[in-house]
Design a protein around this motif. Structure first.
Motif, PDB file in Angstrom:
ATOM      1  N   ASP A   1      86.068-110.443  -8.351  1.00  0.00           N
ATOM      2  CA  ASP A   1      85.286-109.251  -8.625  1.00  0.00           C
ATOM      3  C   ASP A   1      84.952-108.532  -7.327  1.00  0.00           C
ATOM      4  N   TYR A   2      85.158-107.208  -7.327  1.00  0.00           N
ATOM      5  CA  TYR A   2      84.907-106.395  -6.138  1.00  0.00           C
ATOM      6  C   TYR A   2      83.961-105.252  -6.499  1.00  0.00           C
ATOM      7  N   SER A   3      83.046-104.949  -5.617  1.00  0.00           N
ATOM      8  CA  SER A   3      82.040-103.938  -5.897  1.00  0.00           C
ATOM      9  C   SER A   3      82.620-102.527  -5.810  1.00  0.00           C
ATOM     10  N   VAL A   4      82.191-101.690  -6.756  1.00  0.00           N
ATOM     11  CA  VAL A   4      82.553-100.272  -6.778  1.00  0.00           C
ATOM     12  C   VAL A   4      81.315 -99.491  -7.205  1.00  0.00           C
ATOM     13  N   GLU A   5      81.398 -98.189  -7.078  1.00  0.00           N
ATOM     14  CA  GLU A   5      80.340 -97.311  -7.568  1.00  0.00           C
ATOM     15  C   GLU A   5      80.954 -96.292  -8.518  1.00  0.00           C
ATOM     16  N   ILE A   6      80.370 -96.159  -9.701  1.00  0.00           N
ATOM     17  CA  ILE A   6      80.788 -95.109 -10.630  1.00  0.00           C
ATOM     18  C   ILE A   6      80.079 -93.829 -10.207  1.00  0.00           C
ATOM     19  N   LEU A   7      80.851 -92.857  -9.737  1.00  0.00           N
ATOM     20  CA  LEU A   7      80.280 -91.639  -9.175  1.00  0.00           C
ATOM     21  C   LEU A   7      80.004 -90.571 -10.219  1.00  0.00           C
ATOM     22  N   LYS A   8      80.876 -90.508 -11.248  1.00  0.00           N
ATOM     23  CA  LYS A   8      80.753 -89.433 -12.224  1.00  0.00           C
ATOM     24  C   LYS A   8      81.368 -89.865 -13.535  1.00  0.00           C
ATOM     25  N   LEU A   9      80.820 -89.361 -14.638  1.00  0.00           N
ATOM     26  CA  LEU A   9      81.339 -89.647 -15.973  1.00  0.00           C
ATOM     27  C   LEU A   9      81.853 -88.360 -16.614  1.00  0.00           C
ATOM     28  N   TYR A  10      82.930 -88.489 -17.370  1.00  0.00           N
ATOM     29  CA  TYR A  10      83.536 -87.350 -18.041  1.00  0.00           C
ATOM     30  C   TYR A  10      83.546 -87.611 -19.551  1.00  0.00           C
ATOM     31  N   PRO A  11      83.796 -86.588 -20.367  1.00  0.00           N
ATOM     32  CA  PRO A  11      83.752 -86.781 -21.824  1.00  0.00           C
ATOM     33  C   PRO A  11      84.776 -87.795 -22.308  1.00  0.00           C
ATOM     34  N   LYS A  12      84.425 -88.512 -23.381  1.00  0.00           N
ATOM     35  CA  LYS A  12      85.340 -89.454 -23.993  1.00  0.00           C
ATOM     36  C   LYS A  12      86.590 -88.746 -24.507  1.00  0.00           C
ATOM     37  N   SER A  13      86.446 -87.490 -24.895  1.00  0.00           N
ATOM     38  CA  SER A  13      87.563 -86.727 -25.450  1.00  0.00           C
ATOM     39  C   SER A  13      88.646 -86.440 -24.421  1.00  0.00           C
ATOM     40  N   ARG A  14      88.343 -86.637 -23.158  1.00  0.00           N
ATOM     41  CA  ARG A  14      89.354 -86.432 -22.118  1.00  0.00           C
ATOM     42  C   ARG A  14      90.421 -87.505 -22.274  1.00  0.00           C
ATOM     43  N   ALA A  15      91.637 -87.100 -22.592  1.00  0.00           N
ATOM     44  CA  ALA A  15      92.677 -88.047 -23.000  1.00  0.00           C
ATOM     45  C   ALA A  15      93.661 -88.398 -21.888  1.00  0.00           C
ATOM     46  N   ASP A  16      93.322 -88.092 -20.638  1.00  0.00           N
ATOM     47  CA  ASP A  16      94.269 -88.311 -19.548  1.00  0.00           C
ATOM     48  C   ASP A  16      93.958 -89.557 -18.728  1.00  0.00           C
ATOM     49  N   GLY A  17      93.078 -90.433 -19.264  1.00  0.00           N
ATOM     50  CA  GLY A  17      92.752 -91.659 -18.546  1.00  0.00           C
ATOM     51  C   GLY A  17      91.782 -91.479 -17.414  1.00  0.00           C
ATOM     52  N   ARG A  18      91.128 -90.318 -17.346  1.00  0.00           N
ATOM     53  CA  ARG A  18      90.159 -90.054 -16.278  1.00  0.00           C
ATOM     54  C   ARG A  18      88.792 -89.801 -16.906  1.00  0.00           C
ATOM     55  N   ASN A  19      88.138 -90.871 -17.296  1.00  0.00           N
ATOM     56  CA  ASN A  19      86.802 -90.779 -17.893  1.00  0.00           C
ATOM     57  C   ASN A  19      85.702 -91.110 -16.900  1.00  0.00           C
ATOM     58  N   MET A  20      86.062 -91.807 -15.813  1.00  0.00           N
ATOM     59  CA  MET A  20      85.088 -92.196 -14.790  1.00  0.00           C
ATOM     60  C   MET A  20      85.690 -91.976 -13.410  1.00  0.00           C
ATOM     61  N   LEU A  21      84.888 -91.428 -12.517  1.00  0.00           N
ATOM     62  CA  LEU A  21      85.285 -91.342 -11.114  1.00  0.00           C
ATOM     63  C   LEU A  21      84.646 -92.527 -10.404  1.00  0.00           C
ATOM     64  N   ILE A  22      85.479 -93.384  -9.782  1.00  0.00           N
ATOM     65  CA  ILE A  22      84.972 -94.610  -9.162  1.00  0.00           C
ATOM     66  C   ILE A  22      85.326 -94.643  -7.670  1.00  0.00           C
ATOM     67  N   HIS A  23      84.455 -95.289  -6.917  1.00  0.00           N
ATOM     68  CA  HIS A  23      84.634 -95.390  -5.465  1.00  0.00           C
ATOM     69  C   HIS A  23      84.489 -96.850  -5.053  1.00  0.00           C
TER      70      HIS A  23
END
Length: 321
Positions: free
Chosen positions: A243-265
């Protein structure tokens, strides 16, 4: 006797610039292990020529041609090509698909000690490595990648069948700005781990023949996910997932169908030291927050390997249902 095959492969991941029994999973095992994937779509494509056997090239065959028929026999595998050549009386008539149009070619295979040869290297489907996101011990279903496997033209590969095999990380190419890194994995086709059932926009799904061990954890609804600390479970060495630490920076709508629902760092110093962040082959690595499975890693930003995107676990489960 089946020969043990060990091939070095590159991993799947997207770079940003079927039928499975329906279920509503509440508890899943977040796996994080590297896996070898072979996806077939019943097409055979020319990918290279053997300079020592110029028959096919001199007869007009081109790289990228899809071999459709030989002497009227439908070609759906490399074995079909070998069988057609062995059954020929000398010359063969070949139908290929090129630029969306069928073309007819005639060629004279070269007779060798191993039978008639054309001097071509063929690709049957696509092979690579990814990371297992989850395994459901109740149904033996599993998911990987979190995004689709595309064909050579950038379209969703219309998979007709596929296999999953054990894989191990043999080396890591560290990511840097402008050049995403990658895991190199060794695939062993002597052991079948599972059957792939479908290739969809939200990942590749299959049925396991052997269980992955681990603790099942709750699945998070989209509204439970929040910005802030999380971890990704990934395999970036010869050992077990960590397990490695990350930060979820931003959330996008579930309806977004391109596999980009969370911006992670990526914030974990150990992972940054080894990979530079997110690299090819980590696609599918489960994202865990507050003890719940929230999603999977899917993309890396080409100019910043420390940052990428993830898909909501709900979207993966909806696609698997």
């Amino acid at each position: 006797m089946k020969k043990n095959v060990r091939r070095v492969l590159f991993g799947f991941i997207s770079v940003y610039l079927c039928t499975i029994t329906a279920f509503a999973a509440d508890m899943l095992i977040p796996v994080g292990k590297v896996i070898g994937l072979e996806l077939y779509n019943d097409t055979v494509t020319v990918v290279a020529f053997d300079d020592a056997l110029p028959v096919a090239r001199e007869s007009g065959l081109q790289i990228g041609d899809e071999i459709c028929r030989i002497d009227g026999c439908i070609i759906e595998s490399a074995e079909d090509v070998r069988r057609a050549l062995n059954n020929s009386d000398g010359g063969v008539d070949m139908t290929v698909l090129r630029g969306g149009k069928e073309r007819q070619l005639h060629m004279e295979p070269q007779i060798t000690a191993d039978g008639p040869k054309l001097g071509v290297f063929l690709r049957q489907g696509i092979t690579g490595i990814g990371t297992v996101t989850w395994y459901d011990p109740e149904t033996d279903t599993f998911a990987t990648l979190g995004h689709p496997v595309n064909d050579g033209k950038g379209n969703l590969l219309k998979m007709t069948r596929g296999n999953a095999y054990p894989a191990a990380v043999v080396s890591v190419q560290k990511g840097k700005s402008g050049a995403p890194g990658q895991l190199k994995g060794a695939l062993n086709t002597d052991v079948l781990l599972g059957k792939l059932k479908c290739n969809r926009a939200q990942g590749v799904f299959g049925t396991a023949l052997d269980a992955w061990r681990g603790e099942a954890i709750p699945v998070a609804a989209c509204e439970e996910i929040k910005t802030g600390d999380a971890v990704i479970r990934a395999t970036v060495s010869e050992g077990e997932p960590e397990d490695y630490s990350v930060e979820i920076l931003k959330l996008y709508p579930k309806s977004r169908a391109d596999g980009r629902n969370m911006l992670i760092h990526v914030t974990d110093p150990d992972l940054l030291a080894v990979t530079g962040g997110i690299v090819q082959g980590m696609s599918g690595s489960p994202i865990i927050q507050d003890g719940k499975l929230v999603g999977a890693v899917t993309h890396v930003l080409v100019n910043d390997p420390t940052t990428g995107y993830g898909i909501f676990i709900e979207n993966m489960l909806d696609a698997a249902a």
